[in-house]
Design a protein around this motif. Structure first.
Motif, short mmCIF file in Angstrom:
data_model
loop_
_atom_site.label_atom_id
_atom_site.label_comp_id
_atom_site.label_asym_id
_atom_site.label_seq_id
_atom_site.Cartn_x
_atom_site.Cartn_y
_atom_site.Cartn_z
N LEU A 175 1.21 -0.78 -0.11
CA LEU A 175 -0.02 0.40 0.10
C LEU A 175 0.71 1.18 0.00
O LEU A 175 1.83 1.95 1.12
CB LEU A 175 -0.96 0.14 1.52
CG LEU A 175 -1.88 1.36 0.97
CD1 LEU A 175 -2.92 0.90 0.24
CD2 LEU A 175 -2.14 0.81 2.44
N THR A 176 0.15 2.20 -1.38
CA THR A 176 1.48 2.92 -0.74
C THR A 176 1.16 4.41 -1.31
O THR A 176 -0.14 4.66 -1.99
CB THR A 176 2.62 3.07 -1.93
OG1 THR A 176 2.93 1.73 -2.74
CG2 THR A 176 3.26 4.14 -2.47
N THR A 177 1.11 5.64 -0.94
CA THR A 177 0.37 6.87 -0.55
C THR A 177 1.55 8.10 -1.37
O THR A 177 2.93 7.97 -1.40
CB THR A 177 0.47 6.83 0.87
OG1 THR A 177 1.51 7.67 1.84
CG2 THR A 177 -0.89 6.46 1.46
N PRO A 178 0.85 9.00 -2.36
CA PRO A 178 1.93 9.74 -2.67
C PRO A 178 2.11 10.67 -2.12
O PRO A 178 1.52 10.95 -0.36
CB PRO A 178 1.21 9.56 -4.16
CG PRO A 178 -0.21 9.57 -3.47
CD PRO A 178 -0.22 8.34 -2.38
N ARG A 179 3.09 11.51 -2.47
CA ARG A 179 3.27 13.40 -1.67
C ARG A 179 1.28 13.67 -1.56
O ARG A 179 1.06 13.52 -2.99
CB ARG A 179 3.84 14.00 -2.24
CG ARG A 179 5.21 13.82 -2.27
CD ARG A 179 6.39 14.72 -2.38
NE ARG A 179 6.37 15.14 -2.84
CZ ARG A 179 7.03 16.83 -3.37
NH1 ARG A 179 7.95 17.34 -2.54
NH2 ARG A 179 6.95 17.45 -4.49
N GLY A 180 0.53 14.05 -0.51
CA GLY A 180 -0.81 14.93 -0.53
C GLY A 180 -1.26 13.08 -0.40
O GLY A 180 -2.50 13.70 -0.60
N GLY A 181 -1.25 12.43 -0.12
CA GLY A 181 -1.97 11.42 0.38
C GLY A 181 -1.74 10.83 1.63
O GLY A 181 -0.90 10.70 2.22
N GLU A 182 -2.43 10.35 2.34
CA GLU A 182 -3.16 9.47 3.32
C GLU A 182 -3.97 8.14 2.78
O GLU A 182 -4.72 8.65 2.27
CB GLU A 182 -2.83 10.22 4.44
CG GLU A 182 -4.30 11.18 4.41
CD GLU A 182 -4.95 12.38 5.78
OE1 GLU A 182 -3.91 11.68 6.82
OE2 GLU A 182 -5.83 12.24 5.67
N PHE A 183 -3.18 7.18 4.01
CA PHE A 183 -4.60 6.04 3.60
C PHE A 183 -4.93 4.95 5.37
O PHE A 183 -3.48 5.65 6.30
CB PHE A 183 -4.68 5.16 2.93
CG PHE A 183 -5.90 5.03 1.85
CD1 PHE A 183 -6.21 6.15 1.09
CD2 PHE A 183 -6.35 3.21 2.35
CE1 PHE A 183 -7.69 5.69 0.53
CE2 PHE A 183 -7.17 3.34 1.54
CZ PHE A 183 -7.90 4.17 0.71
#
Length: 386
Positions: A175-183
């Protein structure tokens, strides 16, 4: 109640939680506890130029009454500390309230004014290498996992096809979040993990009974609420991250291990953990943080404010004695922009501040600009601090 108070400060509290908070605060001793906690968390009493909190609360209440009326319920006057913390950035050496008219005088580059805060988004990489884009408003499901666009949840009992020897084959997901993301992800054992921006987590779709439960924080920052080993026949839980291993029985902790930082930070919020590498092993107690030097492999332990280290999970930036360089690094990840310093002298200026992660980049840069006399320009979508 601390978790509910944090959600109240971050303006993410639900109506049910707000009613619970109001009921709890009917007792005078709880009101005092509430104010003491707010003051301790936000260092209000340590600010050199102490703000007029009564005026701040009055101003906030007038604004909310005018704009949202029945949509927002305000707690009584004894919550002035929390109310002030919602909307002001508290500088350690200068404190300025500015009104709406003053804000409109600021003329910022169009690019800066359009940069908004991060959102729920991530990429799920399945065992066969295929990528699934997860984001708000999109649902996804397969035989082992389901996502509503804000979190992903794995089934406790997954039907796994036996291999030729009759053994169950373990499948790994990323599971990978980019810059500007969260999960947020709930693993098959019930462990919950919150991923901050620019983070990658590797984990199995199920855990073998009787064996240690292992996941890997490939890079980035994540908060773990581990399902107790008592629920899994004593099986421990291990988080591998770069040069270290964290072993727990069931607890809550935060690991920050970004690729562009020289250290790995592990902060214990509840329970006990053991942090180790090939040369060192340190046991942490609540409120302690281990700092592993990526170059030497040495591990140092210090006492920290848990809230300051984990506030991001509750939708808040909490900066305590942080340099402008450190703050900009955090903001660049969350707002997915590159921020560089042309004036190196500004990098070491330090702040104490509380900010909502829902604020726009413009809303954050305006008070900083006023109080440290900095300027910035935009060059090819890059913010350059002058």
């Amino acid at each position: 109640m601390k978790k509910i108070i944090i959600k109240y400060i971050a303006n993410t509290i639900t109506n049910l939680e707000l009613e619970e908070l109001k009921l709890w605060l009917k007792e005078e001793k709880n009101q005092k506890t509430f104010e003491q906690y707010i003051k301790a968390s936000y260092d209000i009493d340590t600010i050199m130029n102490k703000p007029d909190l009564d005026a701040a609360y009055k101003k906030l209440r007038q604004t909310l009454d005018a704009k949202q009326k029945s949509k927002v319920r305000i707690l009584p006057i004894w919550s002035k500390y929390a109310a002030a913390a919602v909307v002001v950035f508290m500088f350690s050496y200068l404190y300025t309230f500015y009104n709406q008219e003053q804000q409109t005088e600021e003329v910022l580059n169009t690019f800066v004014t359009t940069v908004t805060s991060g959102v729920d988004k991530a990429t799920l990489t399945l065992d066969d290498g295929s990528d699934i884009i997860l984001e708000e408003g999109k649902t996804y499901t397969n035989n082992s996992v389901a996502s509503n666009g804000e979190e992903i949840v794995y089934k406790v009992e997954e039907e796994i096809t036996p291999n030729k020897t009759g053994a169950k084959t373990i499948a790994y997901n990323y599971l990978t979040t980019p810059r500007g993301g969260e999960f947020h992800v709930v693993l098959a054992d019930g462990t919950e993990v919150w991923l901050n921006s620019e983070t990658k987590l590797k984990y199995p779709t199920f855990f073998k009974e009787g064996e240690s439960r292992k996941v890997e924080l490939v890079y980035g920052e994540a908060y773990f609420d581990v399902s107790s080993s008592k629920n899994h026949h004593g099986a421990t839980f291990k988080v591998l991250s770069n040069l270290q291993e964290v072993e727990v029985l069931g607890t809550e902790f935060n690991i920050k291990s970004y690729k562009d930082e020289t250290s790995i930070y592990t902060t214990l919020a509840e329970g006990k953990v053991a942090v180790s590498n090939n040369s060192f092993k340190e046991n942490l107690v609540v409120g302690e943080q281990s700092v592993l030097n990526k170059t030497t492999g040495d591990i140092a332990v210090k006492t920290v404010n848990i809230y300051n280290e984990t506030a991001w999970k509750s939708g808040v930036f909490s900066f305590k004695n942080k340099s402008l360089k450190e703050i900009m690094k955090v903001l660049s990840r969350w707002y997915d922009v590159d921020i560089v310093f042309e004036n190196k002298k500004l990098e070491t200026i330090k702040f104490n501040g509380i900010l909502s992660r829902k604020m726009t980049l413009e809303e954050i840069l305006i008070p900083i600009k006023r109080n440290v006399n900095l300027n910035y320009k935009v060059d090819n979508y890059k913010i350059i601090i002058k």
